[in-house]
Design a protein around this motif. Sequence first.
Motif, PDB file in Angstrom:
ATOM      1  N   VAL A  27      -6.717  -4.016   1.423  1.00 31.92           N
ATOM      2  CA  VAL A  27      -6.824  -5.302   2.110  1.00 31.92           C
ATOM      3  C   VAL A  27      -6.467  -6.464   1.187  1.00 31.92           C
ATOM      4  O   VAL A  27      -5.889  -7.451   1.616  1.00 31.92           O
ATOM      5  CB  VAL A  27      -8.258  -5.491   2.676  1.00 31.92           C
ATOM      6  N   THR A  28      -6.805  -6.348  -0.083  1.00 31.05           N
ATOM      7  CA  THR A  28      -6.599  -7.459  -1.019  1.00 31.05           C
ATOM      8  C   THR A  28      -5.357  -7.287  -1.898  1.00 31.05           C
ATOM      9  O   THR A  28      -5.142  -8.080  -2.816  1.00 31.05           O
ATOM     10  CB  THR A  28      -7.832  -7.627  -1.932  1.00 31.05           C
ATOM     11  N   ALA A  29      -4.567  -6.284  -1.630  1.00 30.76           N
ATOM     12  CA  ALA A  29      -3.371  -6.031  -2.449  1.00 30.76           C
ATOM     13  C   ALA A  29      -2.467  -7.262  -2.469  1.00 30.76           C
ATOM     14  O   ALA A  29      -2.359  -7.974  -1.467  1.00 30.76           O
ATOM     15  CB  ALA A  29      -2.605  -4.827  -1.903  1.00 30.76           C
ATOM     16  N   PRO A  30      -1.818  -7.502  -3.599  1.00 31.94           N
ATOM     17  CA  PRO A  30      -0.990  -8.703  -3.727  1.00 31.94           C
ATOM     18  C   PRO A  30       0.308  -8.676  -2.912  1.00 31.94           C
ATOM     19  O   PRO A  30       0.910  -9.715  -2.678  1.00 31.94           O
ATOM     20  CB  PRO A  30      -0.676  -8.759  -5.220  1.00 31.94           C
ATOM     21  N   ASN A  31       0.717  -7.485  -2.469  1.00 25.21           N
ATOM     22  CA  ASN A  31       1.932  -7.406  -1.659  1.00 25.21           C
ATOM     23  C   ASN A  31       1.883  -6.153  -0.787  1.00 25.21           C
ATOM     24  O   ASN A  31       1.002  -5.302  -0.940  1.00 25.21           O
ATOM     25  CB  ASN A  31       3.192  -7.427  -2.536  1.00 25.21           C
ATOM     26  N   GLU A  32       2.826  -6.075   0.136  1.00 24.46           N
ATOM     27  CA  GLU A  32       2.837  -4.984   1.111  1.00 24.46           C
ATOM     28  C   GLU A  32       3.055  -3.614   0.455  1.00 24.46           C
ATOM     29  O   GLU A  32       2.448  -2.622   0.867  1.00 24.46           O
ATOM     30  CB  GLU A  32       3.900  -5.228   2.169  1.00 24.46           C
ATOM     31  N   ASP A  33       3.895  -3.562  -0.565  1.00 23.32           N
ATOM     32  CA  ASP A  33       4.143  -2.282  -1.240  1.00 23.32           C
ATOM     33  C   ASP A  33       2.874  -1.731  -1.869  1.00 23.32           C
ATOM     34  O   ASP A  33       2.566  -0.545  -1.747  1.00 23.32           O
ATOM     35  CB  ASP A  33       5.229  -2.425  -2.306  1.00 23.32           C
ATOM     36  N   LYS A  34       2.122  -2.595  -2.546  1.00 24.07           N
ATOM     37  CA  LYS A  34       0.869  -2.162  -3.172  1.00 24.07           C
ATOM     38  C   LYS A  34      -0.136  -1.758  -2.106  1.00 24.07           C
ATOM     39  O   LYS A  34      -0.870  -0.791  -2.256  1.00 24.07           O
ATOM     40  CB  LYS A  34       0.282  -3.269  -4.049  1.00 24.07           C
ATOM     41  N   SER A  35      -0.176  -2.505  -1.012  1.00 23.60           N
ATOM     42  CA  SER A  35      -1.088  -2.189   0.079  1.00 23.60           C
ATOM     43  C   SER A  35      -0.776  -0.812   0.658  1.00 23.60           C
ATOM     44  O   SER A  35      -1.683  -0.010   0.900  1.00 23.60           O
ATOM     45  CB  SER A  35      -0.994  -3.254   1.171  1.00 23.60           C
ATOM     46  N   ALA A  40      -2.195   4.868   1.309  1.00 24.87           N
ATOM     47  CA  ALA A  40      -1.908   6.311   1.223  1.00 24.87           C
ATOM     48  C   ALA A  40      -3.025   7.039   0.476  1.00 24.87           C
ATOM     49  O   ALA A  40      -3.432   8.137   0.872  1.00 24.87           O
ATOM     50  CB  ALA A  40      -0.567   6.546   0.547  1.00 24.87           C
ATOM     51  N   VAL A  41      -3.529   6.422  -0.577  1.00 24.71           N
ATOM     52  CA  VAL A  41      -4.646   7.018  -1.321  1.00 24.71           C
ATOM     53  C   VAL A  41      -5.889   7.070  -0.427  1.00 24.71           C
ATOM     54  O   VAL A  41      -6.592   8.086  -0.381  1.00 24.71           O
ATOM     55  CB  VAL A  41      -4.925   6.226  -2.617  1.00 24.71           C
ATOM     56  N   ALA A  42      -6.149   5.979   0.301  1.00 26.25           N
ATOM     57  CA  ALA A  42      -7.302   5.936   1.199  1.00 26.25           C
ATOM     58  C   ALA A  42      -7.203   7.029   2.265  1.00 26.25           C
ATOM     59  O   ALA A  42      -8.200   7.690   2.583  1.00 26.25           O
ATOM     60  CB  ALA A  42      -7.412   4.559   1.854  1.00 26.25           C
ATOM     61  N   GLU A  43      -6.015   7.244   2.789  1.00 30.04           N
ATOM     62  CA  GLU A  43      -5.825   8.287   3.804  1.00 30.04           C
ATOM     63  C   GLU A  43      -6.082   9.673   3.229  1.00 30.04           C
ATOM     64  O   GLU A  43      -6.670  10.534   3.900  1.00 30.04           O
ATOM     65  CB  GLU A  43      -4.422   8.198   4.394  1.00 30.04           C
ATOM     66  N   LEU A  44      -5.669   9.888   2.006  1.00 29.48           N
ATOM     67  CA  LEU A  44      -5.916  11.166   1.346  1.00 29.48           C
ATOM     68  C   LEU A  44      -7.416  11.390   1.160  1.00 29.48           C
ATOM     69  O   LEU A  44      -7.931  12.477   1.439  1.00 29.48           O
ATOM     70  CB  LEU A  44      -5.198  11.222   0.001  1.00 29.48           C
TER      71      LEU A  44
END
Length: 70
Positions: A27-35, A40-44
Motif C-alpha cells: 500500500v505504501t510502496a513508492p511506485n507501482e513496480d514496487k507495489s 506478489a510476496v503477499a500472495e505467496l
Amino acid sequence: MIEIVDHTMETPQNNYDALVLALGLAVTAPNEDKSKEVTAVAELIASQMEPLEIARAKRQVEKKLEESQT
C-alpha cells in the motif's frame, strides 16, 4: 506518503505478521513496480494461510491506514 508500516517491527515470526507487513508495504510502496513486487510476496504468503487469517490481516492493515489518516 501514508505511513502504515511500523519500521520498528522486528522480523516477522509467522505468516500472519509477514502478510500484515507485506500488505502494508504494498500500500505504501513508492511506485507501482514496487507495489506489484510486494503484492506478489503477499500472495505467496497468503497462499499458505487460512482465509480467516488473511481477512484478519487485511483488516489490521486497513485499520492502520485509517488511523494514519487522522
